[in-house]
Design an enzyme around this catalytic site. Structure first.
Site, PDB file in Angstrom:
ATOM      1  N   ARG A 181       0.904  -1.252   0.123  1.00 18.33           N
ATOM      2  CA  ARG A 181      -0.036   0.184   0.184  1.00 18.33           C
ATOM      3  C   ARG A 181       0.999   1.104  -0.143  1.00 18.33           C
ATOM      4  O   ARG A 181       0.529   2.005  -0.710  1.00 18.33           O
ATOM      5  CB  ARG A 181      -0.796   0.062   1.051  1.00 18.33           C
ATOM      6  CG  ARG A 181      -1.950  -1.535   1.229  1.00 18.33           C
ATOM      7  CD  ARG A 181      -3.032  -0.562   0.876  1.00 18.33           C
ATOM      8  NE  ARG A 181      -3.759  -2.373   0.914  1.00 18.33           N
ATOM      9  CZ  ARG A 181      -3.828  -3.307  -0.291  1.00 18.33           C
ATOM     10  NH1 ARG A 181      -2.819  -3.512  -1.217  1.00 18.33           N
ATOM     11  NH2 ARG A 181      -4.263  -4.721   0.171  1.00 18.33           N
ATOM     12  N   GLU A 187     -14.367 -13.893   9.197  1.00 15.78           N
ATOM     13  CA  GLU A 187     -14.363 -13.254   8.660  1.00 15.78           C
ATOM     14  C   GLU A 187     -13.696 -14.478   7.193  1.00 15.78           C
ATOM     15  O   GLU A 187     -12.613 -14.675   7.124  1.00 15.78           O
ATOM     16  CB  GLU A 187     -12.778 -12.295   8.205  1.00 15.78           C
ATOM     17  CG  GLU A 187     -12.161 -11.511   6.762  1.00 15.78           C
ATOM     18  CD  GLU A 187     -11.356 -11.033   7.007  1.00 15.78           C
ATOM     19  OE1 GLU A 187     -11.009 -10.657   7.241  1.00 15.78           O
ATOM     20  OE2 GLU A 187     -11.338  -9.772   5.571  1.00 15.78           O
ATOM     21  N   LYS A 247     -17.499 -11.371   8.912  1.00 15.33           N
ATOM     22  CA  LYS A 247     -17.039  -9.708   7.944  1.00 15.33           C
ATOM     23  C   LYS A 247     -16.954 -11.206   6.350  1.00 15.33           C
ATOM     24  O   LYS A 247     -15.968 -10.807   6.070  1.00 15.33           O
ATOM     25  CB  LYS A 247     -15.185  -9.544   8.350  1.00 15.33           C
ATOM     26  CG  LYS A 247     -14.744  -8.394   7.568  1.00 15.33           C
ATOM     27  CD  LYS A 247     -14.035  -8.072   8.071  1.00 15.33           C
ATOM     28  CE  LYS A 247     -13.281  -7.448   7.116  1.00 15.33           C
ATOM     29  NZ  LYS A 247     -12.157  -6.111   7.911  1.00 15.33           N
ATOM     30  N   SER A 304     -13.635  -4.753   1.496  1.00 13.53           N
ATOM     31  CA  SER A 304     -14.439  -4.104  -0.089  1.00 13.53           C
ATOM     32  C   SER A 304     -13.415  -5.010  -0.952  1.00 13.53           C
ATOM     33  O   SER A 304     -13.660  -4.873  -1.712  1.00 13.53           O
ATOM     34  CB  SER A 304     -13.445  -2.699   0.712  1.00 13.53           C
ATOM     35  OG  SER A 304     -12.122  -2.740   0.586  1.00 13.53           O
TER      36      SER A 304
HETATM   37  C1  5MM Z   1      -6.180  -4.357   5.715  1.00 12.47           C
HETATM   38  O1  5MM Z   1      -6.566  -5.980   5.592  1.00 12.47           O
HETATM   39  C2  5MM Z   1      -6.582  -6.799   6.427  1.00 12.47           C
HETATM   40  C3  5MM Z   1      -5.293  -7.281   5.820  1.00 12.47           C
HETATM   41  O2  5MM Z   1      -4.258  -8.258   5.067  1.00 12.47           O
HETATM   42  P1  5MM Z   1      -3.009  -9.163   5.667  1.00 12.47           P
HETATM   43  O3  5MM Z   1      -3.274 -10.383   6.500  1.00 12.47           O
HETATM   44  O4  5MM Z   1      -3.425  -9.965   3.961  1.00 12.47           O
HETATM   45  O5  5MM Z   1      -2.293  -7.709   5.525  1.00 12.47           O
HETATM   46  C4  5MM Z   1      -7.669  -7.527   5.876  1.00 12.47           C
HETATM   47  O6  5MM Z   1      -7.082  -9.679   6.280  1.00 12.47           O
HETATM   48  C5  5MM Z   1      -8.525  -6.821   5.781  1.00 12.47           C
HETATM   49  O7  5MM Z   1      -9.063  -6.211   7.055  1.00 12.47           O
HETATM   50  C6  5MM Z   1     -10.419  -7.404   4.736  1.00 12.47           C
HETATM   51  O8  5MM Z   1      -9.436  -8.464   3.748  1.00 12.47           O
HETATM   52  C7  5MM Z   1     -10.789  -6.361   4.313  1.00 12.47           C
HETATM   53  O9  5MM Z   1      -9.292  -5.522   3.987  1.00 12.47           O
HETATM   54  P2  5MM Z   1      -9.948  -5.067   2.493  1.00 12.47           P
HETATM   55  O10 5MM Z   1      -9.257  -3.669   1.813  1.00 12.47           O
HETATM   56  O11 5MM Z   1     -10.095  -5.975   1.831  1.00 12.47           O
HETATM   57  O12 5MM Z   1     -11.414  -3.837   2.586  1.00 12.47           O
END
Ligand code: 5MM
Length: 337
Positions: A34, A178, A220, A261
């Site tokens: 990111r 999730e 989630k 998202s």
């Molecule tokens: C914020 O990203 C979270 C951590 O991801 P990694 O373990 O791959 O670093 C991820 O779990 C996030 O909470 C969910 O996928 C939701 O994030 P998005 O960006 O999909 O809304």
């Protein structure tokens, strides 16, 4: 307060009307990706600067009920030297923590993955709780192809998700469950619906087996959409497909469904949530737990420079406010301004 009362109080705070969850729990490789996109090299100090900046956004607590943190952040202090969990709590925001340890290939199931991190989880939760965390998050991922996910991937991931949730509840931590069905690929919305329903049914079987209190957890999930290599569906199509699957597979006892998202643009994620809430009352609160869709504009505005702090905070607050409106179906694209 008993543990049960604590769990109920935390759930109640997290699913408050007009608010949702900010997922800021990117692991080191993900946050590096990111930051890289906005020309910033990831270091402990830069991560502290950025996260401290966005969590200090004035008025954030009006639209954000909880923040999911990465382990490193839970122990950090803000730029003005407050412990991060305390900084959030002062805004009326509940601090949470990602507790899974990432994913690995699932043996004998080429292309599938399994999330790991159950060993020692109970002990880690005690430490996180003492640091101020009141809820946790564990993410499983499911790839879609003509043959994936395999039945063993669906079963094995559901089992670990349920064991994680049971352990969390036993120590007074609300589990966010999730199961992410990935958007990657060229599958149709119908194929996504089929896989999502199979995954959700398996997850709820496992939660039942492990005696998880459905009233004291939050789901989630991903929304039901076509794969990202296919043309996009309209918000109304996404809403119809998602609610259709969820009404069949998610018990009404679950208090809140806070969507991820999953690679949608910030505007799409808001419009899709809005379309679901515009369909009228459902058994559960339909909310958000977005990472990228809340943070992307803020990261672009910040670009590694503290002088851009106010612009980054404004960008985050805007997305939080618009998703707050989507919580009751009152968002309209012209509110983007
Ligand atoms: C914020 O990203 C979270 C951590 O991801 P990694 O373990 O791959 O670093 C991820 O779990 C996030 O909470 C969910 O996928 C939701 O994030 P998005 O960006 O999909 O809304």
């Amino acid at each position: 307060m008993t543990l049960q009362e604590e769990l109920s109080a935390t759930v109640g705070e997290l699913v408050q009307a007009g608010k949702g969850i900010l997922a800021a729990d990117e692991s080191h490789p993900t946050i590096a990706k990111r930051f890289n996109a906005v020309g910033v090299e990831s270091s402990e100090e830069k991560r502290r600067e950025y996260r401290s900046l966005i969590f200090s956004t004035s008025g954030l607590g009006e639209f954000i009920s909880g923040v999911i943190l990465f382990e490193e952040t839970l122990g950090q202090t803000s730029l003005d030297n407050q412990r991060i969990p305390e900084l959030l709590a002062k805004q009326g925001i509940v601090p949470g923590i990602k507790v899974d340890k990432g994913k690995k290939p699932l043996i004998n199931a080429p292309g599938d993955e399994i999330t790991v991190g159950l060993d020692g989880l109970e002990d880690r939760l005690e430490i996180y709780r003492n640091q101020g965390a009141r809820f946790a998050k564990w993410r499983d991922v499911f790839h879609i192809s003509d043959t994936l996910p395999s039945p063993q991937a669906v079963e094995a991931n559901a089992e670990v998700l349920a064991r994680y949730a049971a352990i969390c509840q036993s120590v007074g931590i609300v589990p966010i469950v999730e199961p992410e069905v990935l958007i990657d690929g060229n599958h149709t919305i119908e194929r996504c619906a089929e896989v999502s329903e199979a995954v959700l049914r398996e997850v709820f079987h496992a939660l039942y087996r492990h005696k998880v209190e459905l009233e004291q957890m939050i789901l989630k999930p991903s929304m039901v959409t076509p794969g990202k290599d296919n043309p996009k569906a309209t918000p109304e199509e996404v809403a119809q497909a998602t609610i259709g699957v969820f009404r069949r597979a998610v018990p009404a006892a679950v208090p809140g469904i806070c969507f991820l998202s999953g690679g949608q643009t910030p505007e799409e994620a808001t419009a899709n949530l809005n379309a679901m809430n515009a369909m009228g009352a459902q058994p559960w609160e339909l909310s958000f737990s977005y990472g990228r869709a809340l943070q992307e504009p803020a990261q672009k505005a910040w670009a590694g420079n503290l002088e851009n702090g106010p612009a980054a905070q404004e960008a985050l607050l805007k997305r939080a406010r618009l998703n707050g409106a989507a919580r009751n179906g009152s968002y309209a694209p012209d509110m983007e301004g």
